[in-house]
Design a protein around this motif. Structure first.
Motif, short mmCIF file in Angstrom:
data_model
loop_
_atom_site.label_atom_id
_atom_site.label_comp_id
_atom_site.label_asym_id
_atom_site.label_seq_id
_atom_site.Cartn_x
_atom_site.Cartn_y
_atom_site.Cartn_z
N SER A 192 -13.77 8.83 1.40
CA SER A 192 -12.46 8.16 1.40
C SER A 192 -12.58 6.74 0.84
O SER A 192 -11.73 6.30 0.05
N SER A 193 -13.62 6.02 1.24
CA SER A 193 -13.82 4.65 0.75
C SER A 193 -14.03 4.61 -0.75
O SER A 193 -13.43 3.80 -1.46
N ILE A 194 -14.90 5.48 -1.25
CA ILE A 194 -15.20 5.52 -2.68
C ILE A 194 -13.95 5.91 -3.46
O ILE A 194 -13.62 5.30 -4.49
N ALA A 195 -13.24 6.93 -2.99
CA ALA A 195 -12.03 7.38 -3.69
C ALA A 195 -10.96 6.29 -3.70
O ALA A 195 -10.33 6.04 -4.74
N ASN A 196 -10.77 5.61 -2.58
CA ASN A 196 -9.77 4.55 -2.53
C ASN A 196 -10.17 3.35 -3.39
O ASN A 196 -9.31 2.71 -4.00
N PHE A 197 -11.46 3.06 -3.43
CA PHE A 197 -11.93 1.97 -4.29
C PHE A 197 -11.66 2.30 -5.76
O PHE A 197 -11.14 1.47 -6.52
N ALA A 198 -11.97 3.54 -6.15
CA ALA A 198 -11.74 3.97 -7.53
C ALA A 198 -10.25 3.98 -7.86
O ALA A 198 -9.83 3.53 -8.93
N LEU A 199 -9.45 4.47 -6.93
CA LEU A 199 -8.00 4.51 -7.15
C LEU A 199 -7.41 3.10 -7.24
O LEU A 199 -6.50 2.84 -8.03
N ALA A 200 -7.93 2.17 -6.45
CA ALA A 200 -7.45 0.79 -6.50
C ALA A 200 -7.79 0.14 -7.84
O ALA A 200 -6.97 -0.57 -8.42
N ASN A 201 -9.00 0.38 -8.33
CA ASN A 201 -9.38 -0.15 -9.64
C ASN A 201 -8.53 0.47 -10.75
O ASN A 201 -8.14 -0.22 -11.70
N TYR A 202 -8.26 1.74 -10.64
CA TYR A 202 -7.40 2.45 -11.59
C TYR A 202 -6.00 1.83 -11.59
O TYR A 202 -5.42 1.58 -12.65
N LEU A 203 -5.47 1.54 -10.42
CA LEU A 203 -4.15 0.93 -10.30
C LEU A 203 -4.16 -0.53 -10.78
O LEU A 203 -3.21 -0.98 -11.42
N ARG A 204 -5.25 -1.24 -10.51
CA ARG A 204 -5.32 -2.65 -10.89
C ARG A 204 -5.33 -2.83 -12.42
O ARG A 204 -4.77 -3.78 -12.94
N ARG A 205 -5.99 -1.88 -13.13
CA ARG A 205 -6.07 -1.98 -14.59
C ARG A 205 -4.69 -1.91 -15.24
O ARG A 205 -4.42 -2.65 -16.18
N LEU A 244 0.14 4.46 -8.30
CA LEU A 244 0.28 4.15 -6.88
C LEU A 244 0.48 5.43 -6.07
O LEU A 244 -0.17 5.63 -5.04
N TRP A 245 1.33 6.31 -6.55
CA TRP A 245 1.59 7.57 -5.85
C TRP A 245 0.38 8.50 -5.86
O TRP A 245 0.23 9.31 -4.95
N THR A 246 -0.48 8.36 -6.83
CA THR A 246 -1.72 9.14 -6.83
C THR A 246 -2.57 8.75 -5.62
O THR A 246 -3.09 9.62 -4.91
N GLY A 247 -2.71 7.46 -5.39
CA GLY A 247 -3.47 6.98 -4.23
C GLY A 247 -2.83 7.36 -2.91
O GLY A 247 -3.51 7.79 -1.97
N ILE A 248 -1.52 7.21 -2.83
CA ILE A 248 -0.81 7.57 -1.60
C ILE A 248 -0.96 9.06 -1.33
O ILE A 248 -1.23 9.48 -0.20
N THR A 249 -0.81 9.87 -2.37
CA THR A 249 -0.93 11.33 -2.22
C THR A 249 -2.32 11.72 -1.76
O THR A 249 -2.48 12.58 -0.88
N PHE A 250 -3.35 11.11 -2.34
CA PHE A 250 -4.72 11.40 -1.92
C PHE A 250 -4.89 11.15 -0.42
O PHE A 250 -5.43 11.99 0.30
N ASN A 251 -4.43 9.99 0.04
CA ASN A 251 -4.60 9.65 1.46
C ASN A 251 -3.77 10.55 2.37
O ASN A 251 -4.21 10.93 3.45
N LEU A 252 -2.57 10.91 1.94
CA LEU A 252 -1.76 11.82 2.75
C LEU A 252 -2.37 13.21 2.81
O LEU A 252 -2.34 13.87 3.86
N LEU A 253 -2.93 13.68 1.70
CA LEU A 253 -3.59 14.99 1.71
C LEU A 253 -4.84 14.98 2.60
O LEU A 253 -5.11 15.96 3.31
N LEU A 254 -5.57 13.88 2.59
CA LEU A 254 -6.74 13.76 3.46
C LEU A 254 -6.31 13.81 4.92
O LEU A 254 -6.89 14.55 5.73
N LEU A 255 -5.30 13.06 5.26
CA LEU A 255 -4.78 13.05 6.63
C LEU A 255 -4.24 14.43 7.01
O LEU A 255 -4.54 14.96 8.09
N ALA A 256 -3.47 15.04 6.13
CA ALA A 256 -2.87 16.35 6.42
C ALA A 256 -3.94 17.42 6.60
O ALA A 256 -3.78 18.33 7.44
N SER A 257 -5.02 17.32 5.84
CA SER A 257 -6.06 18.34 5.97
C SER A 257 -6.67 18.32 7.36
O SER A 257 -6.96 19.38 7.93
#
Length: 116
Positions: A54-67, A74-87
Motif C-alpha cells: 500500500s505504501s509503495i503504491a500510494n507513493f507511486a500514485l502520488a508521484n504520478y499525480l504530482r507530475r 486523483l481518482w486512480t489513487g482513490i480507487t486503488f485505496n477503496l479497492l484495497l479497503l473493500a477487499s
C-alpha cells in the motif's frame, strides 16, 4: 494490559519523544513510517506485506499525480485505496458463504489490518 499493547504504548511514547526532538519533517515521516512497519510486523507479517504494498503504491500514485495533476489521476489513487479497503471488508463474508466449496474458506478468515 497485553504484551503487544504494552509494546505499542512504549513505542508510541518513545517515538513521540524522538519526534519532538526532530526538526525535519522528512525525518519525522520516516520515523512514523518505520514505527508503523515495526508494529505491523509484530502483529502479523501478512499485515506488514499489505502495508508495504500500500505504501509503495500510494507513493507511486502520488508521484504520478504530482507530475501532472488531473482528476483522472486523483481518482486512480482513490480507487486503488477503496479497492484495497473493500477487499478486506467484503471478501471474508462472501468467502464464508462460498466456503463450503473449497479454497474460498481460506479467505473467510482474512483479517482487516488496522490502519487501512
Amino acid at each position: 494490559m497485553t504484551t503487544k499493547a504494552f509494546y505499542y504504548f512504549v513505542a508510541l511514547l518513545v517515538s513521540w519523544c524522538i519526534a519532538r526532538l526532530l526538526h525535519s519533517a522528512r525525518l519525522r515521516q520516516w520515523l512514523w513510517l518505520t514505527l508503523s512497519y515495526a508494529l505491523y510486523a509484530m502483529w502479523t507479517p501478512w499485515f506488514l506485506a499489505v502495508l508495504f504494498v500500500s505504501s509503495i503504491a500510494n507513493f507511486a500514485l502520488a508521484n504520478y499525480l504530482r507530475r501532472k495533476p488531473s482528476p483522472a489521476r486523483l481518482w486512480t489513487g482513490i480507487t486503488f485505496n477503496l479497492l484495497l479497503l473493500a477487499s478486506f471488508k467484503y471478501v471474508p463474508p462472501v468467502a464464508a458463504q462460498l466456503g463450503k466449496f473449497g479454497p474460498a474458506s481460506m479467505l473467510a478468515t482474512l483479517a482487516l489490518p488496522i490502519g487501512i
